[in-house]
Design a protein around this motif. Structure first.
Motif, short mmCIF file in Angstrom:
data_model
loop_
_atom_site.label_atom_id
_atom_site.label_comp_id
_atom_site.label_asym_id
_atom_site.label_seq_id
_atom_site.Cartn_x
_atom_site.Cartn_y
_atom_site.Cartn_z
N PHE A 170 0.94 -1.44 0.22
CA PHE A 170 -0.02 0.13 -0.28
C PHE A 170 0.71 1.02 -0.22
CE2 PHE A 170 -2.48 -3.03 2.85
CZ PHE A 170 -3.31 -3.47 2.14
N ILE A 171 1.98 1.14 -0.48
CA ILE A 171 3.07 2.23 -0.22
C ILE A 171 1.99 3.68 -1.54
CG2 ILE A 171 5.29 3.14 -0.70
CD1 ILE A 171 5.17 2.04 2.36
N ARG A 172 2.23 4.66 -1.47
CA ARG A 172 1.83 5.68 -2.40
C ARG A 172 2.15 6.98 -2.31
NH1 ARG A 172 -4.47 4.75 -4.66
NH2 ARG A 172 -4.22 3.34 -6.09
N ASP A 173 3.47 7.04 -2.35
CA ASP A 173 4.24 8.89 -2.60
C ASP A 173 4.99 8.35 -1.39
OD1 ASP A 173 3.08 10.09 -4.42
OD2 ASP A 173 0.86 10.00 -3.64
N GLY A 174 5.65 7.43 -0.60
CA GLY A 174 6.65 7.58 -0.07
C GLY A 174 5.75 7.06 1.42
N LYS A 175 4.66 6.57 1.36
CA LYS A 175 3.99 6.12 2.05
C LYS A 175 3.33 5.76 2.00
CE LYS A 175 1.00 10.64 2.86
NZ LYS A 175 0.26 11.27 3.76
N VAL A 176 2.04 5.07 3.32
CA VAL A 176 1.50 4.18 3.11
C VAL A 176 -0.10 4.53 2.76
CG1 VAL A 176 -0.28 2.51 4.69
CG2 VAL A 176 2.44 2.23 4.68
N ASP A 177 -1.12 4.30 1.92
CA ASP A 177 -2.04 4.71 2.26
C ASP A 177 -3.03 3.92 2.62
OD1 ASP A 177 -4.92 5.12 1.21
OD2 ASP A 177 -3.91 5.53 -1.04
N ALA A 178 -3.55 4.63 4.07
CA ALA A 178 -4.41 4.01 4.37
C ALA A 178 -5.50 3.58 4.28
CB ALA A 178 -4.69 4.11 6.20
N THR A 179 -6.27 4.49 3.08
CA THR A 179 -7.37 3.94 2.56
C THR A 179 -7.72 3.31 2.17
OG1 THR A 179 -8.34 6.42 3.20
CG2 THR A 179 -9.56 5.38 1.14
#
Length: 228
Positions: free
Chosen positions: A30-39
């Protein structure tokens, strides 16, 4: 997609059932733009029949525990942190049962795993775990979603999770539909480990759905055990 899958065979101990099924770790989820996308994590779990019930930031200590009647998935939203797998606490002093001497303050063996954002664990019923962060000033875990960690207290849980500002060592946990976690500590199921091992496999993996994950590592293991 997860870059790789790591398996851990966590054997029973004198006090903890653990499981014949392997603990699964999926890296870089779930990594997006260097962080986890919780949604995205929330949506993926829900699509695959797993309900997110809590988001928690971990402190210096947590009691070692396991869930005797349900499997669990936990994804690291922010880190780093540490999880000790597979062994029971033997001392009531949190400093000692977390940072003390193996074999005296907690059962020896097990696995210490350093974790970071994007690590996702699929945990068989019975596998003991305790999550902690030696670098935080906070002693205890803090549930950010209310509901005594059994539900997300919001009219719109998806939006609530997506808007949470997380830091330190924080994870989100989910369980197969209609299931909720129960808490057991070492010794609670001595003499009846089989009842924990017999918890039914979910229909879908929380991350991979009907292909990969538990479909490979758990279902095949269960079939092999039935044919022994």
């Amino acid at each position: 997609m997860a870059s790789r899958v790591i398996t851990y065979d966590i054997k029973p101990t004198r006090l903890v059932p653990n499981s014949p099924k392997p603990l699964l770790l999926y890296k870089n989820c779930f990594i997006r733009d260097g962080k986890v996308d919780a949604t995205l994590a929330y949506d993926t779990f829900k699509k695959n029949g797993w309900n997110a019930q809590w988001v928690t930031t971990y402190g210096h200590y947590q009691r070692s525990h396991y869930h005797p009647a349900t499997h669990e998935v936990m994804v690291v939203l922010s880190g780093p942190g540490t999880i000790r797998w597979g062994t029971a606490d033997l001392n009531d002093d949190p400093q000692k049962h977390t940072y003390g001497i193996p074999g005296r303050d907690y059962e020896g063996g097990g696995a210490f795993v350093n974790v970071d954002a994007g690590d996702l664990f699929v945990i068989p019923a019975g596998v003991a775990h305790k999550s902690f962060n030696p670098k935080t000033p906070n002693p205890d875990p803090e549930c950010l979603t209310g509901g005594e960690a059994h539900r997300i207290e919001s009219d719109d849980p998806r939006k609530f999770v997506g808007e949470l500002k997380v830091s330190g060592f924080t994870m989100m946990g989910a369980y197969p539909q209609s299931m909720s976690w129960g808490w057991a500590e070492g010794g609670a199921h001595v003499g009846r480990y089989q009842s924990v091992w017999d918890v039914e496999n979910p229909k879908l993996d929380p991350y991979f759905g009907d292909k990969g994950g538990i479909n490979i590592y758990w279902n095949r293991r269960s079939a092999s055990l039935r044919n022994c």
